[in-house]
Design a protein around this motif. Sequence first.
Motif, short mmCIF file in Angstrom:
data_model
loop_
_atom_site.label_atom_id
_atom_site.label_comp_id
_atom_site.label_asym_id
_atom_site.label_seq_id
_atom_site.Cartn_x
_atom_site.Cartn_y
_atom_site.Cartn_z
N THR A 241 0.83 -1.21 0.00
CA THR A 241 0.00 0.00 0.00
C THR A 241 0.86 1.26 0.00
OG1 THR A 241 -1.79 -1.16 1.14
CG2 THR A 241 -1.79 1.26 1.27
N ASP A 242 2.01 1.17 0.68
CA ASP A 242 2.91 2.32 0.76
C ASP A 242 3.79 2.47 -0.48
OD1 ASP A 242 1.92 2.93 3.23
OD2 ASP A 242 3.60 2.05 4.36
N GLY A 243 3.60 1.59 -1.48
CA GLY A 243 4.33 1.74 -2.73
C GLY A 243 5.62 0.96 -2.81
N ALA A 244 5.69 -0.21 -2.14
CA ALA A 244 6.92 -1.01 -2.17
C ALA A 244 7.34 -1.36 -3.58
CB ALA A 244 6.73 -2.28 -1.34
N ASP A 245 6.36 -1.61 -4.46
CA ASP A 245 6.66 -1.89 -5.86
C ASP A 245 5.45 -1.53 -6.69
OD1 ASP A 245 6.94 -3.40 -8.44
OD2 ASP A 245 8.80 -4.06 -7.48
N ARG A 246 5.62 -0.66 -7.66
CA ARG A 246 4.50 -0.12 -8.43
C ARG A 246 3.86 -1.17 -9.34
NH1 ARG A 246 6.00 0.90 -13.68
NH2 ARG A 246 8.25 0.83 -14.13
N HIS A 247 4.53 -2.30 -9.54
CA HIS A 247 3.97 -3.34 -10.42
C HIS A 247 2.85 -4.13 -9.73
CE1 HIS A 247 6.91 -2.81 -13.59
NE2 HIS A 247 7.88 -2.85 -12.70
N PHE A 248 2.74 -4.03 -8.41
CA PHE A 248 1.80 -4.88 -7.68
C PHE A 248 0.71 -4.06 -7.02
CE2 PHE A 248 5.92 -7.15 -7.64
CZ PHE A 248 5.53 -8.24 -8.40
N ARG A 249 -0.54 -4.51 -7.20
CA ARG A 249 -1.71 -3.85 -6.63
C ARG A 249 -2.35 -4.78 -5.60
NH1 ARG A 249 -1.78 -3.36 -12.09
NH2 ARG A 249 -3.12 -5.22 -12.25
N LEU A 250 -2.34 -4.37 -4.35
CA LEU A 250 -2.96 -5.16 -3.30
C LEU A 250 -4.47 -5.21 -3.50
CD1 LEU A 250 -2.55 -6.66 -0.56
CD2 LEU A 250 -2.97 -4.45 0.55
N ARG A 251 -5.05 -6.43 -3.45
CA ARG A 251 -6.50 -6.60 -3.64
C ARG A 251 -7.22 -7.06 -2.39
NH1 ARG A 251 -7.79 -3.36 -7.63
NH2 ARG A 251 -6.89 -3.93 -9.66
N ALA A 252 -6.55 -7.80 -1.51
CA ALA A 252 -7.21 -8.28 -0.29
C ALA A 252 -6.16 -8.80 0.68
CB ALA A 252 -8.22 -9.38 -0.61
N LEU A 253 -6.54 -8.82 1.96
CA LEU A 253 -5.67 -9.33 3.02
C LEU A 253 -6.44 -10.38 3.82
CD1 LEU A 253 -3.92 -6.18 4.53
CD2 LEU A 253 -2.76 -8.28 3.87
N ALA A 254 -5.83 -11.56 4.00
CA ALA A 254 -6.50 -12.63 4.76
C ALA A 254 -5.48 -13.40 5.58
CB ALA A 254 -7.25 -13.55 3.80
N PRO A 255 -4.88 -12.78 6.58
CA PRO A 255 -3.92 -13.49 7.42
C PRO A 255 -4.63 -14.43 8.40
CG PRO A 255 -4.19 -11.26 8.22
CD PRO A 255 -5.02 -11.37 6.97
N VAL A 256 -3.90 -15.47 8.82
CA VAL A 256 -4.45 -16.48 9.72
C VAL A 256 -3.55 -16.62 10.95
CG1 VAL A 256 -5.20 -18.88 9.94
CG2 VAL A 256 -5.33 -17.74 7.71
#
Length: 434
Positions: A241-256
Amino acid sequence: MNNDNSRSAQPTCTVRPTGHGRRRAARRTVAAAAALLLAALGTAPALAQQPAGAPAASSPYATDGRGTLLGITPVADLDRADVVRFLAQTGMDTGTVRHGLRGYRLTYRTVTPQGTPTTATGLLVLPKGGPHRLDLVSDTHGTMAHRDYAPSVGEDFGRIAPYLHASAGRAVAAPDYLGLGKGPGRHPYMDTRSAVTASVDMLRAARTAAGRLERPLTGDVYVSGFSQGGQVAMALGRALTDGADRHFRLRALAPVSGPYDIEHAETPALFDGGINDTSGVFYMAYYLTAQSRLHPIYQDPAEAFREPYAAVVDQLFDGEHTEEEIIPALPATVKELLTDDFYRRLQHPTGGLLAAARAQDGNCAWRPAVPVRLYSSSGDTDVVIANARHCAADLAARGTDAPVIDQKPADHTGTYLKSGPQIVRWFDTLAARR
């Protein structure tokens, strides 16, 4: 570069029990095994490690060659029926399995906790079938002591989530982390920052490898992880989200079952019965030996550990010993493991001990712009559900509603086995809405 795709490894498809269940089984080994291992470790050589005073990188996300792909090695080739058999051994719901898969060990450039160059490995899994261009799941694994249990090396519990997600039709990038798999040095256990840099760089390497394997990535990333990897997943989501790599777009988070709050949830549970003794001893010994290389917790293990454990505990966690070897060599309780003074310090941490906890905590104190679900269980006595509840409260305070999905009465491993297929179906639903 090793890019010999004509030779695929055929896995044995056996899943060793893990987590709480494996630690309970290991505790039943004869007491003589502990004495033998303690004696053997007396002359065991220590592995090389980066000096604590090495200069840090100017930015945790600066590229500087990070993520450069150095090698691709085939490690798995399973048909759909093979995947079903592999997952069914665990009792997991296999209704989301749609495809067979191919797995590859990637070797890539990354950095140490001090920011100096190193290499790491990870597992890339691609479905046989599905769309030509693939969405990507980042899966970050839970605690493991032996380097060969890492996803890119061992066909074991570390591959359950990668196989589950890939067989549903997505690419999966599963980093081994530093010092596990085929990476050099010691694993900086529970150092969230370096686990995130290794995970970001694994995404970069996966993007290059997927292109060379003619299954290019869309750039959409769904992030999940279990136990230690649950904490890493939250931090990785924040980094993207903070722009670690512009090629990747975060879509969802599901940690366990992530230990999101070591200071206020996980550590107190060591003393109120929330964490079972066997797991508490194992986790604390691993955590203290690793964190003491990064924070001023102690100069000599004897400051923290009782004898005879002080003499051997660091070598037990050298990446070459299994949990089945480590646990019989440790005492039954945390109180027996630690000196009286350090046991009291652990209850009221200050100094380096407090700094180590706070360096890992706080990864829920942000506002994701994507859907978040936190999977946990009130029956988990390895990572107590208070961690997820505290995380949800941190997110809610910043405007993000993240439901805590309680998989009671599941234990630690059972929490993932129940959650995994639910996460796949949720990712399917979210992807269909795009």
